[in-house]
Scaffold this motif. Structure first.
Motif, PDB file in Angstrom:
ATOM      1  N   LEU A 206       4.786  -4.920 -17.901  1.00 25.62           N
ATOM      2  CA  LEU A 206       3.668  -3.983 -18.009  1.00 25.62           C
ATOM      3  C   LEU A 206       2.710  -4.093 -16.812  1.00 25.62           C
ATOM      4  O   LEU A 206       2.222  -3.086 -16.287  1.00 25.62           O
ATOM      5  CB  LEU A 206       2.921  -4.223 -19.322  1.00 25.62           C
ATOM      6  N   LYS A 207       2.410  -5.332 -16.391  1.00 24.96           N
ATOM      7  CA  LYS A 207       1.524  -5.532 -15.238  1.00 24.96           C
ATOM      8  C   LYS A 207       2.123  -4.955 -13.965  1.00 24.96           C
ATOM      9  O   LYS A 207       1.432  -4.322 -13.149  1.00 24.96           O
ATOM     10  CB  LYS A 207       1.238  -7.021 -15.037  1.00 24.96           C
ATOM     11  N   ALA A 208       3.433  -5.115 -13.727  1.00 17.39           N
ATOM     12  CA  ALA A 208       4.083  -4.590 -12.525  1.00 17.39           C
ATOM     13  C   ALA A 208       4.056  -3.067 -12.513  1.00 17.39           C
ATOM     14  O   ALA A 208       3.805  -2.428 -11.478  1.00 17.39           O
ATOM     15  CB  ALA A 208       5.512  -5.108 -12.459  1.00 17.39           C
ATOM     16  N   ALA A 209       4.318  -2.454 -13.662  1.00 18.85           N
ATOM     17  CA  ALA A 209       4.310  -0.994 -13.721  1.00 18.85           C
ATOM     18  C   ALA A 209       2.918  -0.442 -13.451  1.00 18.85           C
ATOM     19  O   ALA A 209       2.737   0.547 -12.732  1.00 18.85           O
ATOM     20  CB  ALA A 209       4.815  -0.552 -15.099  1.00 18.85           C
ATOM     21  N   GLU A 210       1.907  -1.083 -14.016  1.00 18.56           N
ATOM     22  CA  GLU A 210       0.529  -0.626 -13.779  1.00 18.56           C
ATOM     23  C   GLU A 210       0.151  -0.758 -12.304  1.00 18.56           C
ATOM     24  O   GLU A 210      -0.492   0.138 -11.737  1.00 18.56           O
ATOM     25  CB  GLU A 210      -0.404  -1.438 -14.677  1.00 18.56           C
ATOM     26  N   HIS A 211       0.497  -1.852 -11.640  1.00 16.28           N
ATOM     27  CA  HIS A 211       0.177  -2.054 -10.213  1.00 16.28           C
ATOM     28  C   HIS A 211       0.890  -1.015  -9.347  1.00 16.28           C
ATOM     29  O   HIS A 211       0.292  -0.452  -8.407  1.00 16.28           O
ATOM     30  CB  HIS A 211       0.577  -3.476  -9.794  1.00 16.28           C
ATOM     31  N   ARG A 212       2.180  -0.712  -9.668  1.00 20.37           N
ATOM     32  CA  ARG A 212       2.924   0.262  -8.883  1.00 20.37           C
ATOM     33  C   ARG A 212       2.307   1.651  -9.009  1.00 20.37           C
ATOM     34  O   ARG A 212       2.180   2.395  -8.034  1.00 20.37           O
ATOM     35  CB  ARG A 212       4.374   0.246  -9.342  1.00 20.37           C
ATOM     36  N   GLN A 213       1.870   1.981 -10.206  1.00 21.58           N
ATOM     37  CA  GLN A 213       1.270   3.295 -10.419  1.00 21.58           C
ATOM     38  C   GLN A 213      -0.041   3.428  -9.644  1.00 21.58           C
ATOM     39  O   GLN A 213      -0.347   4.469  -9.043  1.00 21.58           O
ATOM     40  CB  GLN A 213       1.010   3.498 -11.928  1.00 21.58           C
ATOM     41  N   THR A 214      -0.822   2.324  -9.609  1.00 15.76           N
ATOM     42  CA  THR A 214      -2.108   2.353  -8.890  1.00 15.76           C
ATOM     43  C   THR A 214      -1.892   2.539  -7.395  1.00 15.76           C
ATOM     44  O   THR A 214      -2.599   3.316  -6.728  1.00 15.76           O
ATOM     45  CB  THR A 214      -2.877   1.051  -9.153  1.00 15.76           C
ATOM     46  N   VAL A 215      -0.941   1.844  -6.810  1.00 13.12           N
ATOM     47  CA  VAL A 215      -0.678   1.952  -5.382  1.00 13.12           C
ATOM     48  C   VAL A 215      -0.206   3.364  -5.010  1.00 13.12           C
ATOM     49  O   VAL A 215      -0.633   3.950  -3.998  1.00 13.12           O
ATOM     50  CB  VAL A 215       0.361   0.880  -4.955  1.00 13.12           C
ATOM     51  N   GLU A 217      -0.811   6.160  -6.541  1.00 10.86           N
ATOM     52  CA  GLU A 217      -1.924   7.092  -6.634  1.00 10.86           C
ATOM     53  C   GLU A 217      -2.844   6.984  -5.416  1.00 10.86           C
ATOM     54  O   GLU A 217      -3.318   8.002  -4.889  1.00 10.86           O
ATOM     55  CB  GLU A 217      -2.713   6.839  -7.937  1.00 10.86           C
ATOM     56  N   SER A 218      -3.081   5.785  -4.949  1.00 10.48           N
ATOM     57  CA  SER A 218      -3.948   5.596  -3.781  1.00 10.48           C
ATOM     58  C   SER A 218      -3.336   6.218  -2.532  1.00 10.48           C
ATOM     59  O   SER A 218      -4.013   6.891  -1.746  1.00 10.48           O
ATOM     60  CB  SER A 218      -4.197   4.096  -3.550  1.00 10.48           C
ATOM     61  N   ILE A 219      -2.043   6.007  -2.310  1.00 10.89           N
ATOM     62  CA  ILE A 219      -1.375   6.566  -1.134  1.00 10.89           C
ATOM     63  C   ILE A 219      -1.381   8.088  -1.196  1.00 10.89           C
ATOM     64  O   ILE A 219      -1.631   8.772  -0.191  1.00 10.89           O
ATOM     65  CB  ILE A 219       0.064   6.020  -1.058  1.00 10.89           C
ATOM     66  N   ARG A 220      -1.133   8.583  -2.376  1.00 12.65           N
ATOM     67  CA  ARG A 220      -1.084  10.043  -2.524  1.00 12.65           C
ATOM     68  C   ARG A 220      -2.458  10.663  -2.248  1.00 12.65           C
ATOM     69  O   ARG A 220      -2.569  11.672  -1.548  1.00 12.65           O
ATOM     70  CB  ARG A 220      -0.604  10.398  -3.933  1.00 12.65           C
ATOM     71  N   THR A 221      -3.511  10.019  -2.726  1.00  4.89           N
ATOM     72  CA  THR A 221      -4.865  10.550  -2.521  1.00  4.89           C
ATOM     73  C   THR A 221      -5.255  10.492  -1.046  1.00  4.89           C
ATOM     74  O   THR A 221      -5.816  11.445  -0.485  1.00  4.89           O
ATOM     75  CB  THR A 221      -5.865   9.747  -3.343  1.00  4.89           C
ATOM     76  N   ALA A 222      -4.990   9.360  -0.349  1.00  2.00           N
ATOM     77  CA  ALA A 222      -5.329   9.221   1.067  1.00  2.00           C
ATOM     78  C   ALA A 222      -4.582  10.228   1.926  1.00  2.00           C
ATOM     79  O   ALA A 222      -5.128  10.831   2.863  1.00  2.00           O
ATOM     80  CB  ALA A 222      -5.023   7.793   1.538  1.00  2.00           C
ATOM     81  N   GLY A 223      -3.274  10.449   1.643  1.00  2.00           N
ATOM     82  CA  GLY A 223      -2.509  11.418   2.417  1.00  2.00           C
ATOM     83  C   GLY A 223      -3.031  12.816   2.242  1.00  2.00           C
ATOM     84  O   GLY A 223      -3.102  13.602   3.197  1.00  2.00           O
ATOM     85  N   THR A 224      -3.432  13.108   1.001  1.00  2.00           N
ATOM     86  CA  THR A 224      -3.950  14.453   0.754  1.00  2.00           C
ATOM     87  C   THR A 224      -5.235  14.699   1.526  1.00  2.00           C
ATOM     88  O   THR A 224      -5.422  15.730   2.190  1.00  2.00           O
ATOM     89  CB  THR A 224      -4.197  14.637  -0.745  1.00  2.00           C
ATOM     90  N   VAL A 225      -6.167  13.723   1.499  1.00  2.00           N
ATOM     91  CA  VAL A 225      -7.451  13.884   2.206  1.00  2.00           C
ATOM     92  C   VAL A 225      -7.250  13.961   3.712  1.00  2.00           C
ATOM     93  O   VAL A 225      -7.811  14.829   4.404  1.00  2.00           O
ATOM     94  CB  VAL A 225      -8.390  12.728   1.824  1.00  2.00           C
ATOM     95  N   PHE A 226      -6.440  13.059   4.286  1.00  2.00           N
ATOM     96  CA  PHE A 226      -6.213  13.051   5.728  1.00  2.00           C
ATOM     97  C   PHE A 226      -5.509  14.333   6.188  1.00  2.00           C
ATOM     98  O   PHE A 226      -5.830  14.904   7.232  1.00  2.00           O
ATOM     99  CB  PHE A 226      -5.380  11.826   6.106  1.00  2.00           C
TER     100      PHE A 226
END
Length: 581
Positions: A206-215, A217-226
């Motif tokens: 469960l901890k690994a899945a949550e960490h992967r989902q967070t990363v 989402e962060s990459i997707r948000t940064a790429g969209t803004v840039f």
């Protein structure tokens, strides 16, 4: 008169009026020598007969009484002589007794000396024995102490070994208990993990899945803004042009500022900064103005001084240097070409002091450099030399460049073994001084002017010999420094200094006569020594004896220096150091 009684010690001849005795009859021994000889056989009665006859004649003579008196006087004289001899004999006996007493005294003294030596030897031997006994006792005590120390060390070592063994045993027990505890805990933990293995695996997943989902989402948000920003920037050409122009102007500004700063720094250093070869200068620099603003203000407000103020020279030299000072001042006022001067002579004769006074009298700045600072610079010497002359040429008031100990780097290039760097520096110096200048005046000072390169001599316009002061100059110097270091501090009352009552003028004249051969610098140090002697005294009073002691000490030191100089002086001498030349 002995012949009167028939006593003729020398068997002299009888008186002429007495008849000669008849010859004896027969041979030696009487009648024919047949009778035996006795003690009267050889007796000659003629002498008694002659004496009796002489006595009868003397009794009948009128001089009998005088003869008896004469005989009596002769007998008395003989007695007196005998008494004199007896006294001489007694005196000789007394002298012999005195000599025996003296000899006995000598023998007694020798005996006492020998006894004393024997006593001393016995005492030394006893002392030696006592010292040996004491040393033996010390040795025995030392051995006993060493033995006790060894036993104590062995005891300490045994105790330390027992302590270490105890500690090691405790550590082994502790380690064994710790291992048992860890083993028990490990078994308990392993048992718990075996029982809860499914739960733990589920938590990790469960901890690994949550960490992967967070990363993600962060990459997707940064790429969209840039991406949106870049598309907006590229689509707007005005923003692109302004950005490129701004970066270009920024690069040009940084480059220009850096170069401008370097140029300005070099200009300030050449115009206002003091070169590294210049040790002392009266010219106002930026650093000096910032550090000492009051001093710079006083220097700017100062008026021209007399060139010979505080400088004591002989009349001929004083007249010559005064002419030089007047000519230099007029040259500075009329912006003419300055003349280069060479000053030579023994150390401490006022060359540096006169150079400073000459610059102040002429309204010029002065800069002092030493020839000994040039050689250690090596390859940088040429650049430093050009900086000095560039800095000197930028002076508006005119600069007097004083080179002390100039022979240290201005030596002959043909005969002296100098390095290539020093030769290049000398060539740079010759290049910058090849022509007369209206910006700076060159003044060289040396104790050995014969070592100069010929090109240096060609650039010198006037040579001045600063010789040792004579009697009158020494007296002026002694009075000057006595007033400066003794009388003024005593009269001002600002310092703990007093002067005893004596004839100051006579004492200064006497000191001037004693200090023959000493330079002005040595006499000035003598004045400082008087002041120090007064400060060192308990009451702070300078007496005549203290002055004489310091003068004697300075004269002795001066003679020692001259002896050293004589031992190091090569044959033929150095003309520049001849005090009477």
């Amino acid at each position: 008169m002995s012949w009167l009684f028939g006593l003729n010690k020398g068997q002299a001849s009888p008186p002429p009026d007495l008849p000669l005795p008849p010859p004896p009859v027969g041979g030696e021994g009487g009648e024919g020598g047949d009778k035996p000889k006795d003690k009267w056989s050889n007796f000659d009665p003629t002498g008694l007969e002659r004496a009796a006859k002489a006595a009868r004649d003397l009794d009948q003579s009128r001089h009998a009484k005088e003869a008896l008196d004469l005989a009596r006087m002769h007998e008395q004289t003989l007695q007196i002589e005998q008494q004199g001899k007896m006294k001489e004999y007694e005196a000789a006996l007394e002298q012999l007794k005195g000599e025996q007493i003296r000899i006995q005294g000598e023998e007694r003294r020798k005996t006492l000396g020998e006894e004393t030596k024997q006593h001393q030897a016995r005492a030394q031997y006893q002392d030696k024995l006592a010292r040996q006994r004491y040393e033996d006792q010390l040795r025995q005590q030392q051995l006993l102490n060493d033995e006790n120390l060894r036993k104590q060390e062995e005891s300490v070592q045994k105790q330390e070994a027992m302590r270490k063994a105890t500690i090691q045993h405790e550590m082994e027990l502790r380690h064994k208990n710790e291992m048992l505890r860890i083993e028990a805990e490990s078994k308990a933990k392993a048992k718990v993990e075996r029982e809860n293995a499914d739960i733990i695996r589920e938590q990790i997943r469960l901890k690994a899945a949550e960490h992967r989902q967070t990363v993600l989402e962060s990459i997707r948000t940064a790429g969209t803004v840039f991406g949106e920003g870049f598309r907006a920037f590229v689509s707007d050409w005005d923003k692109v042009t302004a950005t490129v122009a701004g970066l270009t102007l920024l690069a040009v500004g940084v480059y220009s500022a850096r170069n401008a700063t370097a140029v300005a720094g070099r200009y300030i250093e050449a115009r206002l900064g003091k070169p590294s070869l210049v040790r002392e200068t009266s010219r106002i620099t930026v650093g000096e103005a910032i550090k000492h603003p009051i001093k710079m203000g006083r220097r700017l407000a100062s008026k021209p001084q007399d060139a010979l103020e505080g400088v004591v020279l002989n009349p001929m030299l004083e007249e010559r240097v005064r002419d030089i000072a007047i000519a230099t001042r007029n040259t500075q006022l009329n912006r003419g070409l300055y003349r280069n001067i060479l000053m030579y002579g023994p150390p401490g004769t006022g060359k540096t002091l006169f150079a400073k006074k000459l610059a102040m009298h002429s309204g010029m700045d002065y800069a002092i450099m030493t020839g000994g600072d040039v050689a250690p610079m090596g390859r940088d010497g040429v650049t430093a030399m050009h900086k000095v002359f560039d800095w000197a040429s930028s002076s508006r008031r005119g600069l007097l460049l004083f080179v002390d100990e100039a022979d240290a780097f201005l030596r002959k290039r043909a005969t002296e073994k100098i390095s290539e760097d020093l030769r290049a520096t000398l060539n740079a110096f010759l290049y910058r001084t090849g022509e007369q200048s209206n910006k700076f005046m060159l003044v060289l000072a040396s104790n050995q002017p014969e070592q100069f390169d010929w090109a240096i001599n060609d650039r010198v316009d006037e040579i001045v010999n600063f010789a040792l002061p004579g009697l009158e100059e020494r007296e002026r110097l002694v009075r000057l420094y006595f007033d400066k270091y003794v009388l003024k501090p005593a009269s001002e009352g600002k310092q703990r200094l007093k002067v005893a009552q004596f004839d100051y003028g006579l004492k200064c004249s006497q000191i001037a006569e004693l200090t023959e051969g000493m330079s002005g610098r040595e006499i000035s140090k003598l004045g400082v020594a008087w002041q120090a002697a007064a400060y060192a005294s308990e009451e702070g009073v300078l007496t005549e004896e203290m002055i004489d002691a310091r003068v004697s000490d300075s004269i002795r030191q001066h003679q020692q220096k001259m002896q050293w100089l004589k031992n190091e002086k090569p044959e033929g001498g150095m003309k520049g150091l001849n005090p009477r030349q």
